[in-house]
Design a protein around this motif. Sequence first.
Motif, short mmCIF file in Angstrom:
data_model
loop_
_atom_site.label_atom_id
_atom_site.label_comp_id
_atom_site.label_asym_id
_atom_site.label_seq_id
_atom_site.Cartn_x
_atom_site.Cartn_y
_atom_site.Cartn_z
N GLU A 16 0.83 -1.22 0.00
CA GLU A 16 0.00 0.00 0.00
C GLU A 16 0.86 1.27 0.00
OE1 GLU A 16 0.13 -2.39 2.37
OE2 GLU A 16 1.13 -1.18 3.90
N THR A 17 2.05 1.18 0.54
CA THR A 17 2.95 2.35 0.58
C THR A 17 3.31 2.82 -0.83
OG1 THR A 17 3.92 1.31 2.51
CG2 THR A 17 5.13 3.17 1.61
N TYR A 18 3.25 1.91 -1.78
CA TYR A 18 3.76 2.20 -3.12
C TYR A 18 2.64 2.46 -4.15
CZ TYR A 18 8.10 0.71 -1.07
OH TYR A 18 9.21 0.63 -0.26
N GLN A 19 1.40 2.49 -3.68
CA GLN A 19 0.30 2.44 -4.64
C GLN A 19 0.12 3.71 -5.47
OE1 GLN A 19 -2.95 1.30 -2.15
NE2 GLN A 19 -3.23 3.33 -1.25
N ALA A 38 2.87 -4.42 -12.64
CA ALA A 38 3.79 -3.63 -11.80
C ALA A 38 3.43 -2.15 -11.90
CB ALA A 38 5.23 -3.87 -12.26
N MET A 39 3.26 -1.65 -13.13
CA MET A 39 2.97 -0.22 -13.30
C MET A 39 1.60 0.12 -12.71
SD MET A 39 4.33 2.46 -14.08
CE MET A 39 4.59 3.95 -15.01
N LEU A 40 0.62 -0.75 -12.90
CA LEU A 40 -0.72 -0.49 -12.35
C LEU A 40 -0.67 -0.47 -10.82
CD1 LEU A 40 -2.85 -2.69 -14.79
CD2 LEU A 40 -2.65 -0.19 -14.80
N ILE A 79 9.86 -7.20 -8.53
CA ILE A 79 11.18 -6.67 -8.90
C ILE A 79 11.01 -5.67 -10.05
CG2 ILE A 79 11.95 -8.39 -10.62
CD1 ILE A 79 14.14 -7.14 -7.77
N ARG A 80 10.00 -5.85 -10.89
CA ARG A 80 9.78 -4.88 -11.97
C ARG A 80 9.21 -3.57 -11.40
NH1 ARG A 80 8.96 -10.00 -14.79
NH2 ARG A 80 10.51 -10.07 -16.45
N MET A 81 8.43 -3.66 -10.33
CA MET A 81 7.99 -2.42 -9.66
C MET A 81 9.22 -1.65 -9.17
SD MET A 81 4.72 -3.93 -7.51
CE MET A 81 4.06 -2.40 -6.80
N ALA A 82 10.14 -2.38 -8.54
CA ALA A 82 11.36 -1.74 -8.03
C ALA A 82 12.17 -1.13 -9.18
CB ALA A 82 12.20 -2.76 -7.26
N LEU A 83 12.26 -1.85 -10.29
CA LEU A 83 13.04 -1.36 -11.43
C LEU A 83 12.41 -0.11 -12.05
CD1 LEU A 83 15.39 -1.81 -13.46
CD2 LEU A 83 13.77 -3.15 -14.83
N ILE A 84 11.11 -0.11 -12.22
CA ILE A 84 10.43 1.06 -12.78
C ILE A 84 10.69 2.28 -11.88
CG2 ILE A 84 8.15 2.11 -13.22
CD1 ILE A 84 7.22 -0.77 -14.08
N MET A 85 10.58 2.09 -10.58
CA MET A 85 10.84 3.20 -9.66
C MET A 85 12.27 3.71 -9.81
SD MET A 85 8.94 2.09 -6.11
CE MET A 85 9.72 3.45 -5.21
N LYS A 86 13.20 2.79 -9.93
CA LYS A 86 14.61 3.20 -10.04
C LYS A 86 14.85 3.99 -11.33
CE LYS A 86 19.36 1.55 -10.19
NZ LYS A 86 19.85 2.53 -9.21
N LEU A 87 14.35 3.47 -12.45
CA LEU A 87 14.64 4.13 -13.73
C LEU A 87 13.90 5.46 -13.86
CD1 LEU A 87 14.81 1.11 -16.20
CD2 LEU A 87 16.68 2.24 -15.00
N LEU A 88 12.75 5.57 -13.19
CA LEU A 88 12.03 6.86 -13.21
C LEU A 88 12.50 7.78 -12.07
CD1 LEU A 88 8.37 5.77 -14.12
CD2 LEU A 88 10.06 6.90 -15.58
#
Length: 305
Positions: free
Chosen positions: A30-33, A59-61, A292-301
């Motif tokens: 929920e922290t990341y929603q 992941a993006m959703l 892990i793709r959620m984490a990656l999207i956050m990192k690259l953005l």
Amino acid sequence: MRNLLNITDLSTGEIDELIALAEDIIAHPETYQDVCRRKKLATLFFEPSTRTRLSFEAAMLDLGGSVLGFSEAQSSSAAKGETVGDTVRVVCGYADIIAMRHPKEGAPFAAVQVASKPVINAGDGGHNHPTQTLTDLLTIHRERGAFRDFTIGFCGDLKFGRTVHSLVSALARYTGIRFVFISPEELRLPRYIVDNTLKRNNLPYIETTSLESAIPDLDVLYMTRVQRERFFNEADYIRLKDTYILDCDKLERAKPDLCILHPLPRVNEIAVEVDEDPRAKYFEQAANGKFIRMALIMKLLELSV
Ligand code: NCD
């Protein structure tokens, strides 16, 4: 601006950070929603996919963003003859980040030449698949706690299996990992990986054709599908496709804490009866792919909570 084309574009320290972030996302989703509110991910898939594309989109959703894209080359302007470069250049006007899969090795490298947004290689031909490797690393980390002191066996199509190529490159950077490559003669690991990754780093490895003889020593077994779409000749595929079938009989000789992985999709190489064995971790592995793709999207953005 960062892209992810090869797994070695990320340092081992960055991989540790991504794993820690994925673990926190698993514990506190929920922290990341809303982290990616108003951000868009484009998934440009010129080749079939279930897990990679849908886990990217999920992941993006789950980060509060939205997704757009296509899932086959035929429904994009590639069918009219548009180049990858032109497609990517245009999509950069619509999306904040791009995940792209293409049957040609190197296509994502062409994309980044013209991209104004981060590009993620979601699989390029028989070359690389770095986000599957992040998924594999998260799973190994969750199962074993660290990337050291284990023996990993790779079994099946090591020639065309891009997930194998990327995971070997990733694990080559840690110490105390022993590699066992199990394949038919024709599907051995490409010599460029043997020479540039294994030999150059003095890593302990063996190559064998026998799964039965290798299995008792393994701590991790990474099964793979014979990559039919990369064969020039259907007869060769048919001859090689069922070389290895992991079943409960073969597992009797394996360690009690063996970790069985497979990037999926499976065809015949793991008997369905193995799914009930507690050592089978491939469905957990697939589920880890979203986090892990959620984490990656956050990192690259460059986003954080
Ligand atoms: C893999 C791939 O596309 O390379 N699938 C996946 O992304 N999980 C493995 C395969 O297709 O055999």
